[in-house]
Scaffold this motif. Structure first.
Motif, PDB file in Angstrom:
ATOM      1  N   GLU A  37       0.829  -1.208   0.000  1.00  0.00           N
ATOM      2  CA  GLU A  37       0.000   0.000   0.000  1.00  0.00           C
ATOM      3  C   GLU A  37       0.863   1.257   0.000  1.00  0.00           C
ATOM      4  O   GLU A  37       0.594   2.210  -0.741  1.00  0.00           O
ATOM      5  N   HIS A  38       1.899   1.268   0.839  1.00  0.00           N
ATOM      6  CA  HIS A  38       2.768   2.442   0.909  1.00  0.00           C
ATOM      7  C   HIS A  38       3.491   2.667  -0.418  1.00  0.00           C
ATOM      8  O   HIS A  38       3.559   3.802  -0.910  1.00  0.00           O
ATOM      9  N   PHE A  39       4.043   1.608  -0.998  1.00  0.00           N
ATOM     10  CA  PHE A  39       4.817   1.780  -2.222  1.00  0.00           C
ATOM     11  C   PHE A  39       3.929   2.084  -3.436  1.00  0.00           C
ATOM     12  O   PHE A  39       4.357   2.724  -4.388  1.00  0.00           O
ATOM     13  N   ASP A  40       2.667   1.623  -3.392  1.00  0.00           N
ATOM     14  CA  ASP A  40       1.736   1.957  -4.477  1.00  0.00           C
ATOM     15  C   ASP A  40       1.261   3.411  -4.371  1.00  0.00           C
ATOM     16  O   ASP A  40       1.250   4.159  -5.352  1.00  0.00           O
ATOM     17  N   HIS A  41       0.834   3.800  -3.162  1.00  0.00           N
ATOM     18  CA  HIS A  41       0.253   5.138  -2.991  1.00  0.00           C
ATOM     19  C   HIS A  41       0.085   5.391  -1.507  1.00  0.00           C
ATOM     20  O   HIS A  41      -1.003   5.244  -0.956  1.00  0.00           O
ATOM     21  N   SER A  42       1.152   5.794  -0.839  1.00  0.00           N
ATOM     22  CA  SER A  42       1.129   5.931   0.619  1.00  0.00           C
ATOM     23  C   SER A  42       0.097   6.953   1.071  1.00  0.00           C
ATOM     24  O   SER A  42      -0.100   7.998   0.439  1.00  0.00           O
ATOM     25  N   SER A  43      -0.557   6.655   2.201  1.00  0.00           N
ATOM     26  CA  SER A  43      -1.524   7.591   2.769  1.00  0.00           C
ATOM     27  C   SER A  43      -0.827   8.761   3.455  1.00  0.00           C
ATOM     28  O   SER A  43      -1.471   9.756   3.787  1.00  0.00           O
ATOM     29  N   ARG A  57       7.810   9.020  -4.869  1.00  0.00           N
ATOM     30  CA  ARG A  57       7.663   9.437  -6.269  1.00  0.00           C
ATOM     31  C   ARG A  57       8.928  10.130  -6.774  1.00  0.00           C
ATOM     32  O   ARG A  57       9.350   9.952  -7.921  1.00  0.00           O
ATOM     33  N   SER A  58       9.538  10.937  -5.909  1.00  0.00           N
ATOM     34  CA  SER A  58      10.713  11.703  -6.318  1.00  0.00           C
ATOM     35  C   SER A  58      11.971  10.840  -6.426  1.00  0.00           C
ATOM     36  O   SER A  58      12.720  10.929  -7.410  1.00  0.00           O
ATOM     37  N   GLU A  59      12.199   9.989  -5.420  1.00  0.00           N
ATOM     38  CA  GLU A  59      13.433   9.214  -5.359  1.00  0.00           C
ATOM     39  C   GLU A  59      13.320   7.849  -6.038  1.00  0.00           C
ATOM     40  O   GLU A  59      14.328   7.263  -6.430  1.00  0.00           O
ATOM     41  N   GLY A  60      12.092   7.314  -6.135  1.00  0.00           N
ATOM     42  CA  GLY A  60      11.895   5.992  -6.712  1.00  0.00           C
ATOM     43  C   GLY A  60      11.744   4.927  -5.640  1.00  0.00           C
ATOM     44  O   GLY A  60      12.411   4.986  -4.596  1.00  0.00           O
ATOM     45  N   GLU A  61      10.877   3.959  -5.897  1.00  0.00           N
ATOM     46  CA  GLU A  61      10.569   2.913  -4.916  1.00  0.00           C
ATOM     47  C   GLU A  61      11.806   2.129  -4.491  1.00  0.00           C
ATOM     48  O   GLU A  61      11.956   1.726  -3.336  1.00  0.00           O
ATOM     49  N   THR A  62      12.753   1.902  -5.424  1.00  0.00           N
ATOM     50  CA  THR A  62      13.935   1.084  -5.124  1.00  0.00           C
ATOM     51  C   THR A  62      14.879   1.767  -4.141  1.00  0.00           C
ATOM     52  O   THR A  62      15.778   1.117  -3.589  1.00  0.00           O
ATOM     53  N   GLU A 109      -7.101  -3.081  -0.973  1.00  0.00           N
ATOM     54  CA  GLU A 109      -5.943  -2.203  -1.006  1.00  0.00           C
ATOM     55  C   GLU A 109      -6.369  -0.747  -0.831  1.00  0.00           C
ATOM     56  O   GLU A 109      -7.354  -0.299  -1.402  1.00  0.00           O
ATOM     57  N   HIS A 110      -5.606  -0.022   0.000  1.00  0.00           N
ATOM     58  CA  HIS A 110      -5.854   1.398   0.279  1.00  0.00           C
ATOM     59  C   HIS A 110      -7.245   1.625   0.880  1.00  0.00           C
ATOM     60  O   HIS A 110      -7.871   2.653   0.636  1.00  0.00           O
ATOM     61  N   LEU A 111      -7.697   0.677   1.674  1.00  0.00           N
ATOM     62  CA  LEU A 111      -9.022   0.816   2.288  1.00  0.00           C
ATOM     63  C   LEU A 111      -9.059   1.993   3.266  1.00  0.00           C
ATOM     64  O   LEU A 111     -10.118   2.536   3.543  1.00  0.00           O
ATOM     65  N   ASP A 112      -7.884   2.399   3.753  1.00  0.00           N
ATOM     66  CA  ASP A 112      -7.851   3.512   4.704  1.00  0.00           C
ATOM     67  C   ASP A 112      -8.275   4.846   4.080  1.00  0.00           C
ATOM     68  O   ASP A 112      -8.532   5.813   4.783  1.00  0.00           O
ATOM     69  N   ARG A 113      -8.356   4.878   2.752  1.00  0.00           N
ATOM     70  CA  ARG A 113      -8.817   6.097   2.090  1.00  0.00           C
ATOM     71  C   ARG A 113     -10.172   5.898   1.414  1.00  0.00           C
ATOM     72  O   ARG A 113     -10.634   6.778   0.689  1.00  0.00           O
ATOM     73  N   HIS A 114     -10.798   4.752   1.634  1.00  0.00           N
ATOM     74  CA  HIS A 114     -12.134   4.507   1.085  1.00  0.00           C
ATOM     75  C   HIS A 114     -13.143   5.352   1.867  1.00  0.00           C
ATOM     76  O   HIS A 114     -13.094   5.399   3.093  1.00  0.00           O
ATOM     77  N   PRO A 115     -14.077   6.058   1.193  1.00  0.00           N
ATOM     78  CA  PRO A 115     -15.008   6.947   1.910  1.00  0.00           C
ATOM     79  C   PRO A 115     -15.849   6.250   2.969  1.00  0.00           C
ATOM     80  O   PRO A 115     -16.226   6.867   3.960  1.00  0.00           O
TER      81      PRO A 115
END
Length: 573
Positions: A162-168, A177-182, A244-250
């Motif tokens: 979840e964090h590497f896809d789209h962190s909350s 996004r700036s430095e890269g996942e690796t 995935e990313h349920l913490d941002r589901h309305p």
């Protein structure tokens, strides 16, 4: 009983469906009472064949008192009185009298308030589960800078993705996004019981903050359990698939707060049932669905029904048992329903099964209960049916002409609505006082307005505002009547002080329908008989009715009251 011409026409209605379109202060209860007495005394209808449905218990008691005073001594015996009930109570009567046919082994227990206890028990159980579960304290660290994010979860692999896809966490998300996942590494620092997780997370945040810094913003110790752990335990407790990313589901935002309001969501859904019985699995809201399934199961196991079940099961029973439906139609051939604008689809389902002689009374401009499932469109649709006889009682016997004209200017901006000729019986002119206040000046202003010896009510939009106003007035030698607008509906005072947008900026509420918020304001205005004080901050409704003030003043000076009214009406102000 003295009635005006339009009231008398409605009260003399005998058979067939009818709708009485009423305005505030127009004598709705008077007309309902007069029609009941007319059926008994003029048309010799046995009182026991008349069923009147009132909105709440207080309205039932008022109608019973009026009927008792209007009946002859021979008709005052209980057996010779019409049946006056709330719709919920009447539904309960049907179920109690026919519980086996309704599918119950014995007369069902009535659940009143148990849902609150069930909600509290579920919350405690989820917290207990959270306290004993194994929680992983993890870090996501930048290989380049050493800056890291500290978090907690019951499922590290899923949380890492979840964090590497789209962190909350927006800081971490931007860095990835700036430095890269690796350029980031994920590591579990330790595993602890849930009750220790916040303390250990705070420890690691402090540890790494002193080194290369952290992406974290919030202190985990401000809550007993983190939102993430509560979310994961909630899904586990109710068997909800954690997406995935349920913490941002309305459906899962502010889960603790939303769970406190779960009763309203479930009961509103039950008020929409128009066929069969309530099926909790049909709810769209995932949180509400999960809770409703459990709640309905517990209720069924306890052989119980709640208030909404009284209507749902009664309607379903009459639909599935034609012989029983005919029994009640024969028993109560005359049906009267007050406050028709506030009925829900489930209410109308039961009402429409009872009698073809439905005499409904209501004012769609005062429909302010959509949050409970009320739907004024039912009244509008019923009014448009060709076989329904229409009556209009819109002369206001409560308020001065100033209040009526200003209220009319406000409510006529609503669409759709049933158009009606709102007018005042009292031609008296009394200026509406509009006072702008701030949280610092509202108390002083209120105390000044309360110096009058008149019968006064202070109305506000929310319970929170009412509590704050009561605190301001606690040292007054006498109590002024302080209540919410919804609780004030159907009542009246010589002077009304409407407090809005000065303690909370919530009028109109963002989560409500604008036309309904305008109706709430309209209801508040029309509680005043002589003096109306609108006290508060900026509100779009004030300019809507204030616009008429200068027009009324000009035309009164030029033409006099009645000609001024006609000119204002023709200009559609």
């Amino acid at each position: 009983m003295n009635l005006d011409r339009n009231q008398e026409k409605a009260a003399n209605h005998v058979t067939g469906p009818a709708i009485v379109i009423a305005g505030p202060g127009s004598g709705k209860t008077t007309v309902v009472t007069a029609r009941i007495l007319n059926l008994i005394q003029t048309h010799n209808i046995p009182p026991s064949q008349i069923l009147a449905i009132a909105f709440n218990r207080k309205a039932v008691e008022e109608m019973e008192t009026r009927i008792r005073h209007g009946l002859t001594p021979d008709n005052t015996k209980t057996s010779q009185r019409p049946v006056i009930r709330t719709l919920h109570a009447f539904g309960k009567d049907i179920i109690t009298e026919n519980y086996k046919r309704a599918g119950f082994n014995q007369i069902p227990e009535i659940w009143s308030g148990q849902i609150d206890q069930i909600i509290a028990d579920e919350q405690k159980q989820i917290e207990r589960e959270a306290s004993t579960t194994t929680v992983a304290i993890y870090k996501i660290e930048s290989k380049k800078t050493g800056k890291c994010y500290i978090g907690q979860t019951t499922n590290p692999d899923r949380r890492k993705k979840e964090h590497f896809d789209h962190s909350s966490n927006d800081r971490l998300r931007q860095a990835i996004r700036s430095e890269g996942e690796t350029q980031f590494r994920f590591e579990v620092l330790e595993r602890v019981p849930g009750r220790e997780a916040n303390r250990r997370e705070a420890h690691w945040i402090a540890f790494y903050r002193d080194q290369a810094g952290v992406f974290n913003r919030a202190d985990p110790l401000r809550m007993r359990y983190s939102n993430q752990i509560i979310l994961e335990m909630f899904c586990q407790h109710f068997g909800i698939i954690y997406e995935e990313h349920l913490d941002r589901h309305p459906d899962f935002e502010n889960l603790r707060e939303r769970f406190n309001g779960i009763e309203e969501i479930v009961m509103r859904a039950k008020r929409q049932v128009t066929t069969g019985v309530f099926d909790p699995t049909t709810l769209d809201d995932a949180v509400a669905k999960a809770f409703a399934v459990k709640y309905e199961t517990l209720k069924t196991e306890a052989n119980a029904i709640d208030f909404e079940d009284m209507i749902i099961h009664a309607a379903n029973l009459l639909e599935t048992c034609p012989d029983l439906r005919q029994t009640y139609r024969d028993k109560y051939p005359y049906l009267l329903v007050d406050e028709f604008q506030d009925i829900s689809p489930a209410d109308f389902r039961l009402i429409s099964l009872l009698s073809e002689n439905l005499f409904a009374v209501g004012d769609d401009d005062q429909a302010i209960y959509s949050f409970r499932g009320g739907n004024s469109e039912i009244m509008q649709a019923f009014t448009e049916q060709r076989d329904v006889k229409k009556y209009e009682i819109t002369r206001n016997y409560r308020s001065t002409s100033t209040i009526v004209e200003h209220a009319r200017a406000l409510i006529e901006r609503n669409e759709p609505r049933i158009r009606k000729n709102l007018r005042a019986h009292n031609p008296m002119q009394q200026r509406i006082k509009i006072v702008e206040t701030t949280p610092k000046t509202v108390e002083t202003t209120l105390l000044r307005e309360l110096e009058s010896p008149k019968e006064i009510a202070i109305l506000a939009r929310t319970n929170d505002e009412i509590e704050r106003i009561q605190e301001m007035l606690i040292n007054l030698p006498t109590s002024p009547e302080v209540t919410t607008i919804h609780k004030a509906k159907g009542r009246e005072w010589e002077k009304v002080i409407l407090v809005h947008n000065t303690l909370e900026r919530r009028f109109p509420r963002r989560d409500s329908i604008l036309t309904e918020e305008r109706r709430v304001f309209y209801v508040a205005m029309t509680r005043a008989k002589v003096e109306l004080v609108v006290l508060g901050g900026q509100c779009p409704f004030v300019p809507e009715f204030e616009e008429i003030r200068k027009n009324i003043g000009y035309y009164l000076r030029q033409f006099g009251y009645w000609r001024a009214r006609r000119r204002i009406k023709n200009k559609k102000i």
